[in-house]
Scaffold this motif. Sequence first.
Motif, PDB file in Angstrom:
ATOM      1  N   THR A 169       0.836  -1.203   0.000  1.00 56.73           N
ATOM      2  CA  THR A 169       0.000   0.000   0.000  1.00 56.73           C
ATOM      3  C   THR A 169       0.872   1.255   0.000  1.00 56.73           C
ATOM      4  OG1 THR A 169      -0.140   0.458   2.379  1.00 56.73           O
ATOM      5  CG2 THR A 169      -1.576  -1.272   1.514  1.00 56.73           C
ATOM      6  N   GLY A 170       0.229   2.377  -0.282  1.00 62.54           N
ATOM      7  CA  GLY A 170       0.864   3.663  -0.087  1.00 62.54           C
ATOM      8  C   GLY A 170       0.723   4.105   1.361  1.00 62.54           C
ATOM      9  N   HIS A 171       1.440   5.167   1.736  1.00 54.50           N
ATOM     10  CA  HIS A 171       1.449   5.612   3.133  1.00 54.50           C
ATOM     11  C   HIS A 171       0.107   6.175   3.588  1.00 54.50           C
ATOM     12  CE1 HIS A 171       1.572   9.955   2.155  1.00 54.50           C
ATOM     13  NE2 HIS A 171       2.204   9.554   1.069  1.00 54.50           N
ATOM     14  N   ALA A 172      -0.741   6.591   2.634  1.00 56.47           N
ATOM     15  CA  ALA A 172      -2.032   7.185   3.000  1.00 56.47           C
ATOM     16  C   ALA A 172      -3.163   6.164   3.049  1.00 56.47           C
ATOM     17  CB  ALA A 172      -2.388   8.295   2.007  1.00 56.47           C
ATOM     18  N   ALA A 232       1.364   4.265  -9.090  1.00 54.55           N
ATOM     19  CA  ALA A 232      -0.073   4.469  -8.872  1.00 54.55           C
ATOM     20  C   ALA A 232      -0.448   4.220  -7.418  1.00 54.55           C
ATOM     21  CB  ALA A 232      -0.862   3.549  -9.800  1.00 54.55           C
ATOM     22  N   ILE A 233       0.097   3.183  -6.822  1.00 59.34           N
ATOM     23  CA  ILE A 233      -0.224   2.861  -5.433  1.00 59.34           C
ATOM     24  C   ILE A 233       0.329   3.925  -4.490  1.00 59.34           C
ATOM     25  CG2 ILE A 233       0.284   1.211  -3.573  1.00 59.34           C
ATOM     26  CD1 ILE A 233       0.012  -0.993  -5.664  1.00 59.34           C
ATOM     27  N   ALA A 234       1.521   4.408  -4.783  1.00 56.24           N
ATOM     28  CA  ALA A 234       2.126   5.432  -3.924  1.00 56.24           C
ATOM     29  C   ALA A 234       1.279   6.694  -3.872  1.00 56.24           C
ATOM     30  CB  ALA A 234       3.532   5.760  -4.421  1.00 56.24           C
ATOM     31  N   GLY A 235       0.599   7.009  -4.965  1.00 62.47           N
ATOM     32  CA  GLY A 235      -0.175   8.244  -5.010  1.00 62.47           C
ATOM     33  C   GLY A 235      -1.638   8.088  -4.639  1.00 62.47           C
ATOM     34  N   SER A 236      -2.010   6.917  -4.113  1.00 59.12           N
ATOM     35  CA  SER A 236      -3.419   6.658  -3.836  1.00 59.12           C
ATOM     36  C   SER A 236      -3.640   6.309  -2.366  1.00 59.12           C
ATOM     37  CB  SER A 236      -3.914   5.497  -4.706  1.00 59.12           C
ATOM     38  OG  SER A 236      -5.224   5.111  -4.343  1.00 59.12           O
ATOM     39  N   SER A 237      -4.792   6.684  -1.850  1.00 55.61           N
ATOM     40  CA  SER A 237      -5.167   6.309  -0.478  1.00 55.61           C
ATOM     41  C   SER A 237      -6.081   5.089  -0.454  1.00 55.61           C
ATOM     42  CB  SER A 237      -5.894   7.479   0.209  1.00 55.61           C
ATOM     43  OG  SER A 237      -7.096   7.799  -0.491  1.00 55.61           O
ATOM     44  N   THR A 238      -6.414   4.553  -1.644  1.00 52.38           N
ATOM     45  CA  THR A 238      -7.334   3.411  -1.703  1.00 52.38           C
ATOM     46  C   THR A 238      -6.758   2.199  -2.428  1.00 52.38           C
ATOM     47  OG1 THR A 238      -8.366   4.283  -3.721  1.00 52.38           O
ATOM     48  CG2 THR A 238      -9.374   4.883  -1.600  1.00 52.38           C
ATOM     49  N   PRO A 252      11.427   4.824  -5.400  1.00 47.39           N
ATOM     50  CA  PRO A 252      11.957   6.082  -4.844  1.00 47.39           C
ATOM     51  C   PRO A 252      11.492   6.273  -3.403  1.00 47.39           C
ATOM     52  CG  PRO A 252      11.035   6.441  -7.033  1.00 47.39           C
ATOM     53  CD  PRO A 252      10.641   5.049  -6.629  1.00 47.39           C
ATOM     54  N   SER A 253      12.337   6.883  -2.582  1.00 46.28           N
ATOM     55  CA  SER A 253      12.019   7.042  -1.161  1.00 46.28           C
ATOM     56  C   SER A 253      10.738   7.838  -0.940  1.00 46.28           C
ATOM     57  CB  SER A 253      13.187   7.725  -0.440  1.00 46.28           C
ATOM     58  OG  SER A 253      13.467   8.994  -1.020  1.00 46.28           O
ATOM     59  N   GLU A 254      10.428   8.760  -1.844  1.00 50.00           N
ATOM     60  CA  GLU A 254       9.227   9.579  -1.647  1.00 50.00           C
ATOM     61  C   GLU A 254       7.937   8.776  -1.835  1.00 50.00           C
ATOM     62  OE1 GLU A 254      10.748  10.554  -5.901  1.00 50.00           O
ATOM     63  OE2 GLU A 254      11.590  10.188  -3.896  1.00 50.00           O
ATOM     64  N   TYR A 255       8.019   7.576  -2.407  1.00 51.98           N
ATOM     65  CA  TYR A 255       6.827   6.746  -2.540  1.00 51.98           C
ATOM     66  C   TYR A 255       6.328   6.281  -1.169  1.00 51.98           C
ATOM     67  CZ  TYR A 255       7.145   6.233  -7.655  1.00 51.98           C
ATOM     68  OH  TYR A 255       7.157   6.448  -9.009  1.00 51.98           O
ATOM     69  N   ASP A 256       7.248   5.979  -0.261  1.00 51.52           N
ATOM     70  CA  ASP A 256       6.898   5.578   1.107  1.00 51.52           C
ATOM     71  C   ASP A 256       5.867   4.451   1.118  1.00 51.52           C
ATOM     72  OD1 ASP A 256       7.008   5.564   3.852  1.00 51.52           O
ATOM     73  OD2 ASP A 256       5.623   7.243   4.110  1.00 51.52           O
ATOM     74  N   LEU A 257       6.148   3.399   0.340  1.00 51.50           N
ATOM     75  CA  LEU A 257       5.232   2.266   0.271  1.00 51.50           C
ATOM     76  C   LEU A 257       5.387   1.366   1.495  1.00 51.50           C
ATOM     77  CD1 LEU A 257       5.620   1.327  -3.508  1.00 51.50           C
ATOM     78  CD2 LEU A 257       3.837   2.700  -2.438  1.00 51.50           C
ATOM     79  N   ARG A 258       4.353   0.596   1.784  1.00 51.68           N
ATOM     80  CA  ARG A 258       4.358  -0.308   2.940  1.00 51.68           C
ATOM     81  C   ARG A 258       4.078  -1.739   2.478  1.00 51.68           C
ATOM     82  NH1 ARG A 258       3.326   3.631   6.953  1.00 51.68           N
ATOM     83  NH2 ARG A 258       4.229   5.543   6.060  1.00 51.68           N
ATOM     84  N   ARG A 259       4.890  -2.682   2.956  1.00 54.40           N
ATOM     85  CA  ARG A 259       4.678  -4.103   2.702  1.00 54.40           C
ATOM     86  C   ARG A 259       4.143  -4.715   3.994  1.00 54.40           C
ATOM     87  NH1 ARG A 259       9.288  -6.260  -1.448  1.00 54.40           N
ATOM     88  NH2 ARG A 259       8.105  -8.179  -1.057  1.00 54.40           N
ATOM     89  N   ILE A 260       2.911  -5.188   3.967  1.00 55.92           N
ATOM     90  CA  ILE A 260       2.224  -5.641   5.172  1.00 55.92           C
ATOM     91  C   ILE A 260       1.960  -7.144   5.074  1.00 55.92           C
ATOM     92  CG2 ILE A 260       0.211  -5.297   6.642  1.00 55.92           C
ATOM     93  CD1 ILE A 260      -0.121  -2.546   5.180  1.00 55.92           C
ATOM     94  N   PRO A 261       2.473  -7.957   5.994  1.00 55.26           N
ATOM     95  CA  PRO A 261       2.226  -9.406   5.948  1.00 55.26           C
ATOM     96  C   PRO A 261       0.743  -9.726   6.124  1.00 55.26           C
ATOM     97  CG  PRO A 261       4.045  -8.868   7.435  1.00 55.26           C
ATOM     98  CD  PRO A 261       3.395  -7.569   7.090  1.00 55.26           C
ATOM     99  N   VAL A 262       0.293 -10.766   5.447  1.00 57.99           N
ATOM    100  CA  VAL A 262      -1.078 -11.257   5.615  1.00 57.99           C
ATOM    101  C   VAL A 262      -1.015 -12.481   6.527  1.00 57.99           C
ATOM    102  CG1 VAL A 262      -3.148 -12.114   4.473  1.00 57.99           C
ATOM    103  CG2 VAL A 262      -1.702 -10.420   3.322  1.00 57.99           C
TER     104      VAL A 262
END
Length: 311
Positions: A169-172, A232-238, A252-262
């Motif tokens: 996901t993105g940070h938002a 696309a994911i980095a710029g979206s809250s959904t 890129p660091s500004e994407y601030d993406l998150r990898r979350i285990p299921v």
Amino acid sequence: MDLDAVRTFVAVVEAGQFHAAAATLAVTQQAVSKRIATLETTLGVRLFARTPRGTQLTREGHVFLPHARELLAAEARALNSVRLDRRPLRVDVLSSRIGPAHVMREFHGAHPEIGISVVTHLFDVESALAALRSGAIDATFRAVTRPEEQLGGDIAAIRVLDDPVELLTGHAHELAGAASVTPAALAAHEVWMPSNVPGAEWSSYYEALSARFGLTIDTVGPNFGIEALLEAIAGSSTLATFVGEHIRLVWPSEYDLRRIPVRDPMLVYPHSMLFRIDDPHPGLAMLRRYLRSRKEHYRRPRAWTPSWAVH
């Protein structure tokens, strides 16, 4: 026609960018550009349209792509006619980014004396099976979705890698701060996977996953490659997508993406290694022994996977 140029063309298509293809081929970006220019001159057409966001195939590039893959398959068949002690073990990993490539890097580190040729141009399992039966490759890592149809008496499959699924996901995004997420919680969120094309083994996996846990997976929209998906994911809250724990992703660091285990239950993608039973290559025997020795490390028997997965 220069097959190195053809191989470079396919590598750029799969990587999405010239510099990424250069890393895959272990050459300079300048060498990649020169090979593509030579191929375009030979064919008399433009194969790629260069954009600030990466590289896209032209119409002529799309037309040439299946023929390029067939040329490489023909080269593989020719190489396979050479004596076993003079040629490397040819292993299809589908993509250099995903779990099977990680396994093969570990195998190479443990047995550097075994020559290895990594193959990434076989898109579907039927092409991989045909390459196995023709002797073009010695092994392929795949999810076997129809074992009764796909595995005859000449082909064996052993499950070798259970790759845990993560939510990206993105940070938002609402789930961005979660340490882990359950499949039940994901039922309220849409997962976007434009690379899920009909008939692909990974599409079959995610269809089974959706049916089991009531998830919504959206495949609408063109697949512009992993870099476009990350943007696309980095710029979206959904928007969110699924990735394997072993996939190698750089952004890129500004994407601030998150990898979350299921978790609860853990979901795993079941990679099996397929090989021809009568293949005498000594490297294949070494690879099989290595995978058996690492079974406890690679397998996760309590995790969820579709009922068709090879056991």
